[in-house]
Motif scaffolding. Structure first.
Motif, PDB file in Angstrom:
ATOM      1  N   ARG A  45       0.833  -1.215   0.000  1.00 53.94           N
ATOM      2  CA  ARG A  45       0.000   0.000   0.000  1.00 53.94           C
ATOM      3  C   ARG A  45       0.865   1.262   0.000  1.00 53.94           C
ATOM      4  O   ARG A  45       0.560   2.239  -0.675  1.00 53.94           O
ATOM      5  N   ASP A  46       1.961   1.219   0.776  1.00 53.42           N
ATOM      6  CA  ASP A  46       2.820   2.408   0.871  1.00 53.42           C
ATOM      7  C   ASP A  46       3.559   2.690  -0.429  1.00 53.42           C
ATOM      8  O   ASP A  46       3.922   3.833  -0.709  1.00 53.42           O
ATOM      9  N   ASN A  47       3.811   1.649  -1.206  1.00 55.00           N
ATOM     10  CA  ASN A  47       4.674   1.827  -2.383  1.00 55.00           C
ATOM     11  C   ASN A  47       3.969   1.733  -3.721  1.00 55.00           C
ATOM     12  O   ASN A  47       4.611   1.942  -4.755  1.00 55.00           O
ATOM     13  N   CYS A  48       2.679   1.398  -3.706  1.00 57.47           N
ATOM     14  CA  CYS A  48       1.998   1.148  -4.986  1.00 57.47           C
ATOM     15  C   CYS A  48       0.657   1.878  -5.057  1.00 57.47           C
ATOM     16  O   CYS A  48      -0.101   1.877  -4.094  1.00 57.47           O
ATOM     17  N   ASP A  49       0.379   2.431  -6.223  1.00 55.72           N
ATOM     18  CA  ASP A  49      -0.960   2.985  -6.457  1.00 55.72           C
ATOM     19  C   ASP A  49      -1.939   1.876  -6.833  1.00 55.72           C
ATOM     20  O   ASP A  49      -3.136   1.987  -6.592  1.00 55.72           O
ATOM     21  N   ARG A  62       2.957   3.705 -14.027  1.00 53.92           N
ATOM     22  CA  ARG A  62       2.341   3.785 -12.693  1.00 53.92           C
ATOM     23  C   ARG A  62       3.157   3.003 -11.675  1.00 53.92           C
ATOM     24  O   ARG A  62       3.864   2.062 -12.012  1.00 53.92           O
ATOM     25  N   LYS A  63       2.953   3.407 -10.399  1.00 57.29           N
ATOM     26  CA  LYS A  63       3.569   2.632  -9.302  1.00 57.29           C
ATOM     27  C   LYS A  63       2.661   1.440  -9.025  1.00 57.29           C
ATOM     28  O   LYS A  63       1.561   1.616  -8.493  1.00 57.29           O
ATOM     29  N   PHE A  64       3.104   0.251  -9.415  1.00 56.74           N
ATOM     30  CA  PHE A  64       2.250  -0.901  -9.130  1.00 56.74           C
ATOM     31  C   PHE A  64       3.042  -2.057  -8.532  1.00 56.74           C
ATOM     32  O   PHE A  64       4.277  -2.097  -8.611  1.00 56.74           O
ATOM     33  N   GLN A  77       6.894  -6.226 -17.276  1.00 58.06           N
ATOM     34  CA  GLN A  77       6.594  -4.784 -17.293  1.00 58.06           C
ATOM     35  C   GLN A  77       7.139  -4.095 -16.045  1.00 58.06           C
ATOM     36  O   GLN A  77       7.741  -3.024 -16.121  1.00 58.06           O
ATOM     37  N   LEU A  78       6.938  -4.713 -14.896  1.00 55.39           N
ATOM     38  CA  LEU A  78       7.409  -4.102 -13.647  1.00 55.39           C
ATOM     39  C   LEU A  78       8.933  -3.990 -13.645  1.00 55.39           C
ATOM     40  O   LEU A  78       9.492  -2.959 -13.242  1.00 55.39           O
ATOM     41  N   GLU A  79       9.590  -5.041 -14.110  1.00 51.49           N
ATOM     42  CA  GLU A  79      11.057  -5.021 -14.141  1.00 51.49           C
ATOM     43  C   GLU A  79      11.560  -3.970 -15.118  1.00 51.49           C
ATOM     44  O   GLU A  79      12.555  -3.286 -14.855  1.00 51.49           O
ATOM     45  N   SER A  80      10.857  -3.811 -16.252  1.00 48.64           N
ATOM     46  CA  SER A  80      11.355  -2.806 -17.202  1.00 48.64           C
ATOM     47  C   SER A  80      11.053  -1.396 -16.680  1.00 48.64           C
ATOM     48  O   SER A  80      11.770  -0.461 -16.982  1.00 48.64           O
ATOM     49  N   GLN A  81      10.034  -1.253 -15.839  1.00 47.35           N
ATOM     50  CA  GLN A  81       9.735   0.077 -15.286  1.00 47.35           C
ATOM     51  C   GLN A  81      10.633   0.419 -14.096  1.00 47.35           C
ATOM     52  O   GLN A  81      10.973   1.574 -13.877  1.00 47.35           O
ATOM     53  N   LEU A  82      11.031  -0.588 -13.313  1.00 47.44           N
ATOM     54  CA  LEU A  82      11.739  -0.308 -12.047  1.00 47.44           C
ATOM     55  C   LEU A  82      13.138  -0.894 -11.958  1.00 47.44           C
ATOM     56  O   LEU A  82      13.900  -0.525 -11.066  1.00 47.44           O
ATOM     57  N   GLY A  83      13.445  -1.807 -12.849  1.00 43.51           N
ATOM     58  CA  GLY A  83      14.676  -2.594 -12.687  1.00 43.51           C
ATOM     59  C   GLY A  83      14.367  -3.822 -11.843  1.00 43.51           C
ATOM     60  O   GLY A  83      13.442  -3.788 -11.014  1.00 43.51           O
ATOM     61  N   LYS A  84      15.128  -4.883 -12.053  1.00 46.92           N
ATOM     62  CA  LYS A  84      14.837  -6.180 -11.439  1.00 46.92           C
ATOM     63  C   LYS A  84      14.840  -6.135  -9.904  1.00 46.92           C
ATOM     64  O   LYS A  84      13.945  -6.655  -9.235  1.00 46.92           O
ATOM     65  N   ALA A  85      15.847  -5.446  -9.368  1.00 42.89           N
ATOM     66  CA  ALA A  85      16.004  -5.471  -7.906  1.00 42.89           C
ATOM     67  C   ALA A  85      14.819  -4.784  -7.223  1.00 42.89           C
ATOM     68  O   ALA A  85      14.235  -5.306  -6.259  1.00 42.89           O
TER      69      ALA A  85
END
Ligand code: PA5
Length: 447
Positions: free
Chosen positions: A70-74, A135-137, A161-169
């Motif tokens: 909840r704190d880190n994702c919309d 988006r932050k998901f 998609q998440l990895e390409s938006q944020l990087g794997k780590a």
């Protein structure tokens, strides 16, 4: 505190009270088999004492993972299908503001949980990916076996998609896996990628798993009180633990089996509150997968009233008399809305002015019950004081316990689902999955 109540009086034109009570010894035996594991499918009885066995530490762990998301994702996408989806969906819909998905950011009523992996809709997945772009998901990926095709496809797409938006780590901190303790592809992946994980106990089948992290984690992410939900389930666990007399789960199981034996082959779960639509979907899976086997089983269906009175009402009133209804009757609403007076009264509705909308709904419910009973449709009524976490927890455990008893009354193993594999075998053969070469040749020869 009030309780959920079961009323079977309006079934007595189709079956007598004696016919229902004649099933009491069988129901007592079914309860014994659920308690001591001496019946069919006894490897899957972990749900029976689950509510009372859930620890405070376990709930705190789930709440902490939910807070992190909840704190880190919309948006948090809960990926799963069948028992790994429907329980969370049912509770979240049952408790949410009706327009929660459309509420703007910053509104406390906004729901950030989105479901995926419950279909193989290309447009659904494409549009979801488009929504999440930039988006932050986060992702909760839920699969007991870890090998189910629908969630695996959704997870592959959204993980990439998440990895390409944020990087794997960084992405790996926003992915939580709920799966088997040791087996399956998802467990291996979670270990390799370092995801936070929760275990689905071996002895709890998918459709009985809503009170494990399968349901509790998405429900907590949506902002609901999982402790109250579990407390409600504990109350019902205690109320249905022993004895057939005064046991609401046994009464429901005996009545629906008496009706089935009297030729009522279809049960319609009715609600007069649109928030219960997905509760009925959860119920259909619970009873459909548990009882529809060996050429037997009540067919579970559902309607949302009054909406469906304008589509299915005719059939229910006058169609083939093989049906009965089980009505989920919610006693109170969360809000109050009064119908206004209109001096012109062109719609002729001034006779309702000053009445609450729920008063009209309740009269629609009563009028429908009387009409359907007059039309030869036996009616079981389950009264729920309000749509709260506690009462939904009670209702979930009530239906689970009744399902176990009912499956044994029917004479089937309520805890397996061998029939679900048939479509998968064909699909894999048609898609040339390695290992399916022989089946591929056979199925393609049929086309
Ligand atoms: O009740 C069941 O066992 C099924 O509906 C499963 O929950 C569903 O098939 C999903 O399975 P899994 O959690 O292994 O992906």
């Amino acid at each position: 505190m009030k309780n959920i109540e079961v009323n079977v009086k309006e079934t007595l034109a189709a079956v007598t009270g004696e016919q229902i009570q004649a099933l009491a010894p069988e129901a007592a035996n079914a309860m014994k088999m659920l308690a001591d594991g001496s019946g069919l499918g006894s490897d899957f009885l972990g749900w029976v004492n689950l509510p009372s066995e859930i620890t405070d530490a376990h709930l705190s762990d789930i709440e902490a993972a939910a807070k992190n998301l909840r704190d880190n994702c919309d948006y948090v996408v809960a990926i799963g299908i069948g028992g790994s989806y429907l329980g969370a969906k049912a509770v979240i819909e049952g408790l949410s503001d009706s327009f929660a998905q459309l509420r703007p950011e910053g509104d406390a009523r906004r729901c950030r949980v989105i479901f995926a992996g419950q279909n193989i809709g290309e447009d659904y997945l494409n549009e979801l990916q488009d929504l999440l772009k930039g988006r932050k998901f986060g992702i909760i990926v839920i699969s007991k076996s870890g090998t189910t095709t629908e969630p695996a496809i959704a997870f592959r797409l959204l993980k990439e998609q998440l990895e390409s938006q944020l990087g794997k780590a960084e992405a790996s901190k926003r992915i939580v896996a709920v799966t088997d303790a040791a087996r399956g592809a998802l467990r291996q992946l979670a270990t390799e990628e370092g995801y936070k994980t929760f275990v689905i106990p071996d002895n709890v089948g998918g459709r009985f798993s809503v009170l494990t992290p399968v349901g509790l984690l998405p429900i907590a992410v949506a902002g609901f009180d999982i402790r109250a939900l579990v407390d409600g389930a504990r109350r019902m666990e205690a109320a249905t633990a022993e004895g057939v007399e005064g046991n609401p789960a046994a009464l429901y199981a005996m009545t629906r089996n008496a009706l089935y034996r009297a030729g009522k082959k279809i049960e319609i779960l009715v609600n007069f509150n649109p928030k219960l639509h997905f509760f009925a979907e959860w119920w259909k899976q619970l009873y459909g997968e548990s009882e529809g086997k060996d050429g037997k089983g009540i067919y579970p269906s559902s309607v949302d009233f009054t909406t469906d009175l304008h589509s299915m009402g005719q059939w229910i009133q006058e169609g083939e008399r093989t049906i009965f209804e089980t009505v989920l009757s919610v006693e109170t609403t969360a809000h109050k809305t009064v119908i206004p007076t209109d001096p012109a009264n062109l719609d002729g509705l001034n006779f309702l002015a000053g009445k609450r909308v729920d008063e009209v709904n309740k009269m629609a419910e009563l009028g429908t019950r009387l009409a359907h009973v007059d039309g030869g449709v036996p009616n079981i009524r389950i009264t729920i004081p309000a749509l709260t976490e506690t009462y939904l927890g009670e209702l979930i455990y009530f239906f689970e316990k009744a399902c176990g008893i009912s499956g044994y009354l029917l004479g089937v193993n309520p805890f397996n689902q061998p029939g679900v594999e048939a479509y998968k075998r064909n699909m894999f053969a048609l898609l040339d999955k390695p290992g399916y070469e022989e089946a591929s040749a056979v199925i393609k020869a049929r086309l």
